[in-house]
Design an enzyme around this catalytic site. Structure first.
Site, PDB file in Angstrom:
ATOM      1  N   LYS A  66       0.859  -1.178   0.000  1.00 24.42           N
ATOM      2  CA  LYS A  66       0.000   0.000   0.000  1.00 24.42           C
ATOM      3  C   LYS A  66       0.891   1.223   0.000  1.00 24.42           C
ATOM      4  CE  LYS A  66      -2.600   1.372   3.612  1.00 24.42           C
ATOM      5  NZ  LYS A  66      -3.783   1.352   4.492  1.00 24.42           N
ATOM      6  N   GLN A 130     -13.068   5.910  10.723  1.00 25.84           N
ATOM      7  CA  GLN A 130     -12.719   4.530  11.027  1.00 25.84           C
ATOM      8  C   GLN A 130     -13.621   3.891  12.083  1.00 25.84           C
ATOM      9  OE1 GLN A 130     -10.575   2.593   9.590  1.00 25.84           O
ATOM     10  NE2 GLN A 130      -9.233   3.940   8.436  1.00 25.84           N
ATOM     11  N   GLY A 214      -6.406   3.665  17.109  1.00 28.85           N
ATOM     12  CA  GLY A 214      -6.287   4.969  16.481  1.00 28.85           C
ATOM     13  C   GLY A 214      -4.875   5.431  16.213  1.00 28.85           C
TER      14      GLY A 214
END
Length: 319
Positions: A66, A130, A214
């Site tokens: 990615k 998220q 997070g």
């Protein structure tokens, strides 16, 4: 020939049930020596960052990475997949949705092994992009009956609670302070960009599973030191990457209250080398940095579905 898949196609093709299965399988393959993962590399430029994350699934014959940029506050994500045997490019996938789903799925896989079987209440701190897939994943692995959502902004937490109540068919309550969101929750999720702790260890009850999803930078912390030390089982997605990025654990290790040698990787839990939750009373902690293997595994799954359903645009390359 390679396929180019756009965001809307990933939305159509990828379900949370599939993401959970694929991510769990990738961690199991890694634990069995059939996958490779490397930590994130960050390249700083004047107005932002380029970040690269490579991994490979050996039995599936797929490798890739990615790549994403964060420039002027905007993030852009792509996943590239290659054939291990030939080096041929297989796919270029727009990967914002893919990343959102795999991050939620990683927490769901961790909860499957670390949360109590009878967990029914979730407290979540953070209601951003998220947070939605975090709840979707947890509700897929446990029979959740109540969710408490906290954000510092009343309007955001109320809108999130209304949206997720409809989406999940479960009561989601907007909560005015973080301590109340954590209290009596068997599963606690932190999914913020906080630089200072938003979760205090004194709030945790016996038997809580904490999913800290997070922070992925050494300068950020979501948990105070007590929250880390109260966990009798600490698990990370990749120990090498956690040593670079996990502010919660870096701080605890530097304080001398935790040693890296005491921390386990999720791949070893999933593959059965290390026992997961050992008693109803223990507090467990999963620190999720987000790793390349999740992106490559979920990307490979989306590619398979796209080929079966004739999705995507063909890329004809000269090399």
């Amino acid at each position: 020939m390679a396929l180019f898949l756009r965001e809307h196609e990933v939305y159509e093709l990828l379900t949370m049930e599939d993401a959970l299965r694929v991510v769990e399988g990738a961690f199991r393959a890694w634990g069995d020596g059939q996958a490779i993962n490397r930590p994130r590399t960050r390249l700083r430029v004047p107005k932002g960052f380029l970040q690269l994350m490579p991994a490979a699934l050996l039995e599936e014959g797929v490798m890739g990475f990615k790549a994403y940029t964060i420039v002027a506050g905007r993030a852009r994500f792509v996943v590239l997949l290659f054939d291990i045997g030939s080096g041929e490019l297989l796919a270029l996938i727009e990967a914002d949705r893919l990343g959102q789903m795999r991050t939620g799925a990683a927490s769901g896989v961790a909860a499957r092994y670390l949360a109590r079987e009878d967990a029914r209440t979730v407290g979540i701190i953070g209601v951003g992009h998220q947070a939605e897939t975090q709840l979707q994943a947890i509700c897929a692995v446990r029979k959740i009956q109540k969710i408490k959502a906290y954000s510092r902004t009343a309007q955001r937490r109320e809108a999130f609670a209304e949206k997720m109540s409809k989406q999940l068919g479960i009561g989601v309550l907007p909560i005015e302070n973080a301590e109340e969101a954590v209290g009596d929750s068997e599963i606690v999720i932190t999914i913020t960009t906080a630089r200072e702790p938003v979760l205090q260890g004194q709030w945790l009850s016996a038997g809580t599973c904490v999913l800290a999803a997070g922070s992925n930078h050494w300068m950020r912390r979501e948990l105070d030191t007590e929250a880390v030390t109260r966990a009798s089982l600490i698990v990370v997605d990749d120990l090498e990457q956690a040593k670079i990025e996990c502010g919660d654990l870096i701080s605890a290790v530097e304080s001398g209250v935790v040693r890296w040698e005491e921390i386990h990787e999720l791949r070893h839990i999933v593959s059965g080398c290390v026992e997961g939750r050992r008693s109803p009373e223990e507090i467990t902690l999963f620190e999720s940095q987000g790793i390349a293997l999740e992106d490559v595994a979920v990307g490979a799954h989306v590619l398979r579905l796209a080929k079966d359903g004739q999705w995507g645009e063909t890329l004809e390359l000269s090399v």
